[in-house]
Design an enzyme around this catalytic site. Structure first.
Site, PDB file in Angstrom:
ATOM      1  N   TYR A  84       0.834  -1.213   0.000  1.00  0.00           N
ATOM      2  CA  TYR A  84       0.000   0.000   0.000  1.00  0.00           C
ATOM      3  C   TYR A  84       0.863   1.254   0.000  1.00  0.00           C
ATOM      4  O   TYR A  84       0.577   2.215  -0.697  1.00  0.00           O
ATOM      5  CB  TYR A  84      -0.939   0.016   1.212  1.00  0.00           C
ATOM      6  N   PHE A 136      -7.790  21.769 -24.448  1.00  0.00           N
ATOM      7  CA  PHE A 136      -8.037  20.338 -24.540  1.00  0.00           C
ATOM      8  C   PHE A 136      -9.233  20.035 -23.638  1.00  0.00           C
ATOM      9  O   PHE A 136      -9.353  20.612 -22.553  1.00  0.00           O
ATOM     10  CB  PHE A 136      -6.821  19.493 -24.149  1.00  0.00           C
ATOM     11  N   THR A 137     -10.086  19.130 -24.076  1.00  0.00           N
ATOM     12  CA  THR A 137     -11.391  18.910 -23.437  1.00  0.00           C
ATOM     13  C   THR A 137     -11.296  18.780 -21.903  1.00  0.00           C
ATOM     14  O   THR A 137     -11.858  19.589 -21.172  1.00  0.00           O
ATOM     15  CB  THR A 137     -12.052  17.650 -24.014  1.00  0.00           C
ATOM     16  N   ASP A 227       1.340  20.497 -20.154  1.00  0.00           N
ATOM     17  CA  ASP A 227       0.632  19.254 -20.400  1.00  0.00           C
ATOM     18  C   ASP A 227       1.640  18.412 -21.185  1.00  0.00           C
ATOM     19  O   ASP A 227       1.863  18.632 -22.377  1.00  0.00           O
ATOM     20  CB  ASP A 227      -0.637  19.504 -21.215  1.00  0.00           C
ATOM     21  N   LYS A 270      -0.533   7.945 -23.277  1.00  0.00           N
ATOM     22  CA  LYS A 270      -0.066   8.378 -24.605  1.00  0.00           C
ATOM     23  C   LYS A 270       1.428   8.050 -24.734  1.00  0.00           C
ATOM     24  O   LYS A 270       1.791   6.910 -24.910  1.00  0.00           O
ATOM     25  CB  LYS A 270      -0.348   9.870 -24.819  1.00  0.00           C
ATOM     26  N   ARG A 394     -13.547  15.940 -33.851  1.00  0.00           N
ATOM     27  CA  ARG A 394     -12.964  17.038 -33.088  1.00  0.00           C
ATOM     28  C   ARG A 394     -13.461  18.326 -33.736  1.00  0.00           C
ATOM     29  O   ARG A 394     -12.792  18.933 -34.560  1.00  0.00           O
ATOM     30  CB  ARG A 394     -11.431  16.980 -33.099  1.00  0.00           C
ATOM     31  N   PHE A 461     -19.187  14.969 -26.265  1.00  0.00           N
ATOM     32  CA  PHE A 461     -18.768  14.149 -27.412  1.00  0.00           C
ATOM     33  C   PHE A 461     -18.665  12.669 -27.073  1.00  0.00           C
ATOM     34  O   PHE A 461     -18.808  11.817 -27.944  1.00  0.00           O
ATOM     35  CB  PHE A 461     -17.429  14.656 -27.977  1.00  0.00           C
TER      36      PHE A 461
HETATM   37  C1  LIG Z   1      -5.583  12.363 -23.034  1.00  0.00           C
HETATM   38  C2  LIG Z   1      -5.193  13.727 -22.689  1.00  0.00           C
HETATM   39  C3  LIG Z   1      -5.432  14.245 -21.416  1.00  0.00           C
HETATM   40  C4  LIG Z   1      -6.242  13.517 -20.357  1.00  0.00           C
HETATM   41  O1  LIG Z   1      -5.662  12.339 -19.969  1.00  0.00           O
HETATM   42  P1  LIG Z   1      -6.474  10.996 -19.616  1.00  0.00           P
HETATM   43  O2  LIG Z   1      -5.401  10.012 -19.308  1.00  0.00           O
HETATM   44  O3  LIG Z   1      -7.294  10.631 -20.805  1.00  0.00           O
HETATM   45  O4  LIG Z   1      -7.329  11.290 -18.425  1.00  0.00           O
HETATM   46  C5  LIG Z   1      -4.950  15.522 -21.150  1.00  0.00           C
HETATM   47  N1  LIG Z   1      -4.300  16.240 -22.080  1.00  0.00           N
HETATM   48  C6  LIG Z   1      -4.074  15.781 -23.319  1.00  0.00           C
HETATM   49  C7  LIG Z   1      -3.361  16.617 -24.315  1.00  0.00           C
HETATM   50  C8  LIG Z   1      -4.534  14.505 -23.673  1.00  0.00           C
HETATM   51  O5  LIG Z   1      -4.336  14.069 -24.910  1.00  0.00           O
END
Ligand SMILES: *Cc1c(COP(=O)(O)O)cnc(C)c1O
Length: 469
Positions: A84, A136-137, A227, A270, A394, A461
Site C-alpha cells: 500500500y 483540450f477537453t 501538459d 499516450k 474534433r 462528445f
Molecule cells: C488524453 C489527454 C489528457 C487527459 O488524460 P487521460 O489520461 O485521458 O485522463 C490531457 N491532455 C491531453 C493533451 C490529452 O491528450
C-alpha cells in the site's frame, strides 16, 4: 516493361527505415459486412465512442491507452510490488521522471485527468485566467471547475488547417500580455502549455517559444505548467524542424524543454506506452505538498495515486523506451506515412503532419453541411460505414456549449481525427485506411448531416447521440 513499385524510402529518395521491433504476439481483428456496420452505427447513435470495439476493424479512435507494451514492460508487470505504501515501483518511476523530465516531486494519478484535477484545484484561484495553447477537453473542464477562466492564446496559424507553420502549437505572447496589461500578472493562475497540441492537429511548440515564454513569465512572476502528454513527440519535431537540434538526441531535447517549466501533468496513456496511468510532477516543494494533500482524497496514497505497483513499473520502463530516437522516428514516421498518402491524393487534411494523428478537414469534405449539422461527426460515421475504420470527431460536438449563453461553440476547425496507436498497426493497415478515406471523399456530395437527439451535460462528445437528417 512493367513499372516497378517503389518502396516508401525510394519514393522519398532515401533508404527506408523500419520499426525498431518485431511482433511476438498478435490479436486477431475482423472485417464486418456493410449491413452489420449500418446496424451498429444506428445503435451507437452515429457516435463512434458508442460502438463496441468488436464491431471495429481498424481502431483509430484514440492513441490513449491503446499502445502495445514491449516484452520488457510485460516482464516488469511481474515485478509489481503491491505494498500500500512505498512500493518499489513508485521509487523506480520517481527516479525515471527525475532522470528523463527533470522534475523533482512526483505524484502518481490514475490517469491524466486525475492529474489535471489536482493541478487545477491547487493552482487556480476562482476568477483567475488560465492562458493555454488551444483548449483540450478535460484540461479546460478541470480548469473551469476550479473557477479558472480558460483563454486560448495559441498563434493564429493554428486555426488555419492550411498554414504550413512548422510550430502551430506556439503560444502568442502578445495575447498573454494583453491579459497581463488589462488585469495584472496576479490574475493569471499559470501558463498552460501543451506539447504537442492535440486539437490543433498534434502540432508542436518550438524550443524558442518555450524559452521566450519562460523569459516573459520570469519577468512577471508567472508559473508555467506543461501538459506533457505528448512531449516526446514534441521533442522529435524540434529535432526535425528547428534549427540547431538536428544532431541532439530526443531525450536531451525533451529534458531541455521540460526544464523551462515549473512542472507538468501527464496522461501516461499516450507517450509512456502503457494502457493506464498518469502523474503530476513539480519542482516546488510547497506545491508538491499541496498536491500530496489532495491526492489522498481523490486518487490514493501519494506513492501509488490510483495505479497498481505493476502499472508504475510498466510505465517506468515505457518512459525509457519512448525516448529512444529510433522508436520515436518510427512512431511519428507512421503518422507521416498515412499523411503523405492522403496528401498525394489531394484529400483535405490539416497541414503539416502532426505527431499522433492525421486530421481530416470535415468542412472541406462537406461544404454543404452547416456546422450545426455536425460535419465532422458525420464524416466519422461515414468512414466507419465504408470500412469499419473508427475515428473521432474534433469539432463543434467536442467544443461543447458556451457556459454563459448556452449556445454551441463553433470552433474554426471541424476535424476528424485518425489517431494512430503506438506499435499496434502496420503500414498495410495505413494503406487500407487511406483507401477508405479516399472512397468517402469521392462520395462526399451525396452525404447529409446529423441532428443531436441526446446531449450529456459534460464532455458531450463521449456520449451524445445523433440521427440522420
Ligand atoms: C488524453 C489527454 C489528457 C487527459 O488524460 P487521460 O489520461 O485521458 O485522463 C490531457 N491532455 C491531453 C493533451 C490529452 O491528450
Amino acid at each position: 516493361m512493367k513499372e516497378r513499385i517503389k518502396t516508401m524510402g525510394q519514393q522519398a529518395g532515401r533508404r527506408s527505415w523500419a520499426e525498431p521491433w518485431k511482433i511476438k504476439m498478435v490479436e486477431p481483428i475482423r472485417m464486418t459486412s456493410k449491413e452489420e456496420r449500418i446496424k451498429a452505427m444506428e445503435k451507437a447513435g452515429y457516435n463512434t465512442f458508442l460502438l463496441p470495439s468488436a464491431d471495429v476493424y481498424i481502431d483509430l479512435l484514440t492513441d490513449s491507452g491503446t499502445s502495445a507494451m514491449s516484452d520488457r514492460q510485460w516482464a516488469g508487470m511481474m515485478l509489481g510490488d503491491e505494498a500500500y505504501a512505498g512500493s518499489v515501483n513508485f521509487y523506480h518511476l520517481e527516479s525515471t521522471i527525475r532522470d528523463v523530465y527533470g522534475f523533482q516531486h512526483l505524484i502518481p494519478t490514475h490517469q491524466g485527468r486525475g492529474a489535471e484535477h489536482l493541478m487545477s484545484q491547487t493552482q487556480i484561484k476562482k476568477g483567475q485566467y488560465v492562458p493555454g495553447n488551444m483548449y483540450f477537453t478535460t484540461t479546460k473542464l478541470h480548469q473551469e471547475l476550479a473557477g479558472g477562466i480558460f483563454v486560448d492564446v495559441i498563434i493564429d496559424e493554428a486555426h488555419d488547417p492550411n498554414s504550413e507553420h512548422p510550430f502551430k502549437g506556439n503560444m502568442d505572447i502578445a495575447k498573454i500580455d494583453k491579459i497581463v496589461k488589462e488585469h495584472g500578472a496576479d490574475s493569471i493562475a499559470y501558463l498552460s502549455v501543451a506539447g504537442t497540441v492535440n486539437m490543433a492537429g498534434g502540432q508542436p511548440v518550438s524550443m524558442q517559444n518555450i524559452k521566450e515564454l519562460r523569459e516573459y513569465a520570469d519577468k512577471h512572476g508567472i508559473l508555467i505548467y506543461l501538459d506533457a502528454t505528448r512531449l516526446v513527440e514534441n521533442a522529435y519535431f524540434i529535432k526535425e524542424r528547428e534549427e540547431g537540434y538536428k544532431d541532439k538526441p530526443v531525450a536531451e531535447i525533451l529534458k531541455e524543454f521540460a526544464g523551462y517549466s515549473d512542472g507538468a501533468w501527464m496522461s501516461g496513456k499516450k507517450d509512456h506506452l502503457v494502457n493506464i496511468g498518469g502523474w503530476v510532477a513539480v519542482n516546488d516543494a510547497d506545491v508538491a505538498d499541496k498536491l500530496r494533500n489532495l491526492v489522498v482524497v481523490y486518487e490514493g496514497l501519494h506513492t501509488y495515486g490510483g495505479m497498481a505497483g505493476r502499472d508504475m513499473e510498466a510505465m517506468a520502463i515505457g518512459i525509457k523506451e519512448s525516448i529512444q530516437d529510433d522508436y520515436i522516428r518510427a512512431r511519428v514516421g507512421q503518422v507521416q506515412y498515412l499523411w503523405e498518402l492522403l496528401d498525394n491524393w489531394n484529400i483535405p487534411i490539416v497541414r503539416p503532419y502532426g505527431g499522433h494523428a492525421v486530421f481530416l478537414d470535415a468542412k472541406a469534405f462537406y461544404p454543404h453541411i452547416p456546422q450545426d449539422e455536425f460535419p465532422a461527426q458525420t464524416l466519422a460515421a461515414e468512414l466507419y460505414l465504408d470500412s469499419g475504420v473508427r475515428a473521432m470527431e474534433r469539432g463543434v460536438v467536442s467544443a461543447g456549449r458556451d457556459p454563459k449563453t448556452g449556445k454551441h461553440k463553433y470552433p474554426k476547425l471541424e476535424l476528424v481525427r485518425l489517431t494512430i496507436p503506438r506499435r499496434v498497426y502496420t503500414e498495410a493497415h495505413m494503406d487500407v485506411v487511406a483507401e477508405a478515406v479516399k472512397e468517402v471523399y469521392e462520395d462526399a456530395k451525396n452525404v447529409k448531416g446529423l441532428k443531436m437527439v441526446y446531449e450529456p451535460a459534460y464532455l458531450r462528445f463521449f456520449q451524445a447521440k445523433f440521427e440522420r437528417l
